[in-house]
Each structure stands twice: as structure tokens, then as C-alpha cells.
Design a protein around this motif. Structure first.
Motif, PDB file in Angstrom:
ATOM      1  N   LEU A   1       0.829  -1.204   0.000  1.00 42.76           N
ATOM      2  CA  LEU A   1       0.000   0.000   0.000  1.00 42.76           C
ATOM      3  C   LEU A   1       0.869   1.262   0.000  1.00 42.76           C
TER       4      LEU A   1
ATOM      5  N   ASP B   1       0.925   4.268  -2.795  1.00 39.13           N
ATOM      6  CA  ASP B   1       0.843   5.704  -2.504  1.00 39.13           C
ATOM      7  C   ASP B   1       1.999   6.460  -3.144  1.00 39.13           C
TER       8      ASP B   1
ATOM      9  N   SER C   1      -0.498  10.219   2.276  1.00 42.18           N
ATOM     10  CA  SER C   1      -1.178   8.928   2.215  1.00 42.18           C
ATOM     11  C   SER C   1      -2.650   9.066   2.554  1.00 42.18           C
ATOM     12  N   ARG C   2      -2.953   9.926   3.501  1.00 44.89           N
ATOM     13  CA  ARG C   2      -4.355  10.148   3.863  1.00 44.89           C
ATOM     14  C   ARG C   2      -5.136  10.651   2.661  1.00 44.89           C
TER      15      ARG C   2
ATOM     16  N   SER D   1      -5.834   7.989  -0.095  1.00 41.41           N
ATOM     17  CA  SER D   1      -6.919   7.045   0.174  1.00 41.41           C
ATOM     18  C   SER D   1      -8.260   7.567  -0.311  1.00 41.41           C
ATOM     19  N   THR D   2      -8.351   8.866  -0.612  1.00 40.09           N
ATOM     20  CA  THR D   2      -9.580   9.441  -1.161  1.00 40.09           C
ATOM     21  C   THR D   2      -9.449   9.702  -2.658  1.00 40.09           C
TER      22      THR D   2
ATOM     23  N   HIS E   1      -0.390   3.206   6.738  1.00 39.45           N
ATOM     24  CA  HIS E   1      -1.339   2.101   6.603  1.00 39.45           C
ATOM     25  C   HIS E   1      -1.257   1.159   7.801  1.00 39.45           C
TER      26      HIS E   1
ATOM     27  N   CYS F   1      -3.411   2.836  10.349  1.00 44.13           N
ATOM     28  CA  CYS F   1      -4.838   2.679  10.060  1.00 44.13           C
ATOM     29  C   CYS F   1      -5.346   1.310  10.505  1.00 44.13           C
TER      30      CYS F   1
ATOM     31  N   PRO G   1     -11.034   4.262   6.219  1.00 49.14           N
ATOM     32  CA  PRO G   1     -10.432   5.117   5.190  1.00 49.14           C
ATOM     33  C   PRO G   1     -10.890   6.560   5.331  1.00 49.14           C
TER      34      PRO G   1
END
Length: 266
Positions: A30, A34, A89-90, A93-94, A248, A251, A258
Motif C-alpha cells: 500500500l 501511494d 497517504s491520507r 486514500s480518497t 497504513h 490505520c 479510510p
């Protein structure tokens, strides 16, 4: 001051993955995704931190204890300076890409919690150098002044003892630092919780998943070692990869849904 675990809004359709011994590989995959999706901020971090590390090592190349301090300082400062990549990275994820402007805004915010945490890590690094110096000075039969002295009289000796004790001491001192920061650093970027709560959440995550977190710590050490073995050049890519993967890990370890299921950060 709150002491309960951080709770995120429930969203069953966007639940995080369970943590198991294969999770570190998933986090790296992941993180790589990214980095590929938005490579510029990560590579800028990698280049700057690698150049900073190279400068430190060049300045301390002939002085073992200065080199040891520079090495410890580099390992401690790098994760703090790479915290902006958690924001990248945040956003990934969108499906969005953020640039260095958003990363710089995080640095310029002067978040006191990150400053405090950085100072605590600095104290831990200083403690390691001083403890290591005391062990080697008392045990080694000859003075250790240069890196070649360390290799010749500590690493390459046939008798078991000093080098193994030095490694064990390093593990014992590094373990609580890792346990305190693996979740705490991304949580401080992602939420407004105090440092103490973030550290407790980090320790709780490690205690709940000892095998995956041990594997994750070993993975980070191996990757950093590989980066240094390439005359630091590999760190240009490995630093952002580890930072994105650490997001990740956070998370999954905190069961954070997410970003699409959460309000946008200010």
C-alpha cells in the motif's frame, strides 16, 4: 486528560484489515501504491533526508563516537521530518493528490505535540549513544576512536561477548522507542490527541499484535540497512516507502476507517 482508546466513526463497509503476520507486506504494498500515485512529495523527502544523512556521515567519518551520534540522530530525525507523508497517504486514500504545500503547512503549523515528541526521541537517542559509549569503553581492551577501531576490536573479534552485548543493548533500548512511536507519530498528525494518549495507543497496538509488530520492526531495520548499504542512495525511495507504509500500519492497528469515511482535516 483522556486515557481511553481513540474511537473513529463506525463504517462497516470501509473496515480496516485485520492485523496478522502478513500485514507488514501489505503495508509495504500500500505504501508503494501511494508513492507511485503521488511520487513528488515522497521523493523530495527522500532526497533531502538522504542528503542530510550523507552530510552527517561525511562530517563524522573519522570519529567513531561522533559518527555513532550522527547515525542515531539521523534514524530519529528522519521519521519526524517524514510525518508530512502521512498527510499525503491520507489524501491518496480518497483519490486525491496533495503536494509539498500541504506538507510544508504541517511543518509550519508548529504543532507543539510533534516538537515535544521529537525532543523525547532526541533524548532517547542521546541516552543510547551515552549508554553504548559506556559499555564499549568499559569492556573494550583498547580505546575506540575511529570506525575502523570499532570494526577491528568489537565487530570482528572471534570471542563472543562485547559485540553481542552491544547489539542486545541496542535492541532493548530501541524496542520501547519503536513501541512508543509506531502508532503515535501518525496519530499526532491525524488527530488532536495529546502525546501521552498517542503513546499509550501505540503501546497498546504493539501489545495486542506482538508478532506482526516485531516483523514490522525487523522489516524497517532491514530496509534501512539496505538503503545504507547502497551508499544511502536507496534511502531516496525507501524513506518515503516506509513512511507511507507506516500510515497504513497505523490505520489497521487503530481500526481507523479510510479517509473517505472521516471529515477532512483542517
Amino acid at each position: 486528560m483522556p486515557t481511553s482508546p481513540v474511537k473513529f466513526p463506525s463504517n462497516p463497509s470501509a473496515a480496516p484489515h485485520a492485523v496478522d503476520w502478513l500485514s507488514p507486506l501489505r503495508w509495504l504494498a500500500l505504501g508503494w501504491a501511494d508513492l507511485r500515485q503521488n511520487p513528488v512529495p515522497g521523493l523530495i523527502h527522500g532526497v533531502l533526508l538522504t542528503a542530510f544523512g550523507a552530510l552527517l556521515f561525511w562530517a563524522a567519518r573519522d570519529k567513531f563516537w561522533l559518527l555513532a551520534g550522527a547515525f542515531s540522530g539521523f534514524l530519529i530525525v528522519a521519521p519526524i521530518l517524514a510525518t508530512g507523508l502521512y498527510r499525503v497517504s491520507r489524501a491518496c486514500s480518497t483519490g486525491h493528490c496533495v503536494g509539498m504545500r500541504e506538507v510544508v503547512s504541517l511543518w509550519r503549523s508548529g504543532d507543539r505535540r510533534l516538537v515535544v515528541f521529537g525532543l523525547l526521541l532526541g533524548l532517547a537517542g542521546t541516552g543510547w549513544v551515552l549508554t553504548s559509549a559506556g559499555l564499549i569503553t568499559l569492556w573494550s581492551p583498547v580505546p575506540i576512536a575511529k570506525p575502523v577501531d570499532f570494526l577491528r576490536h568489537v565487530v570482528l573479534v572471534r570471542e563472543l561477548g562485547l559485540f553481542e552485548a552491544w547489539l542486545l543493548l541496542g535492541v532493548l533500548l530501541a524496542a520501547p522507542v519503536f513501541a512508543s512511536s509506531v502508532v503515535a507519530l501518525p496519530m499526532l498528525v491525524d488527530t488532536s490527541v495529546p502525546v501521552s494518549m498517542a503513546v499509550m495507543a501505540s503501546w497498546r497496538a504493539v501489545a495486542d499484535h506482538p508478532i506482526p509488530m516485531t516483523l514490522w520492526a525487523v522489516t524497517i531495520v532491514v530496509l534501512v540497512g539496505l538503503g545504507m548499504a547502497t551508499a544511502l542512495l536507496g534511502l531516496v525511495v525507501l524513506i518515503p516507502l516506509i513512511a507511507h507504509a507506516s500510515w497504513h500500519a497505523y490505520c489497521d492497528l487503530t481500526e481507523r476507517p479510510p479517509s473517505s469515511a472521516l471529515p477532512e482535516m483542517a
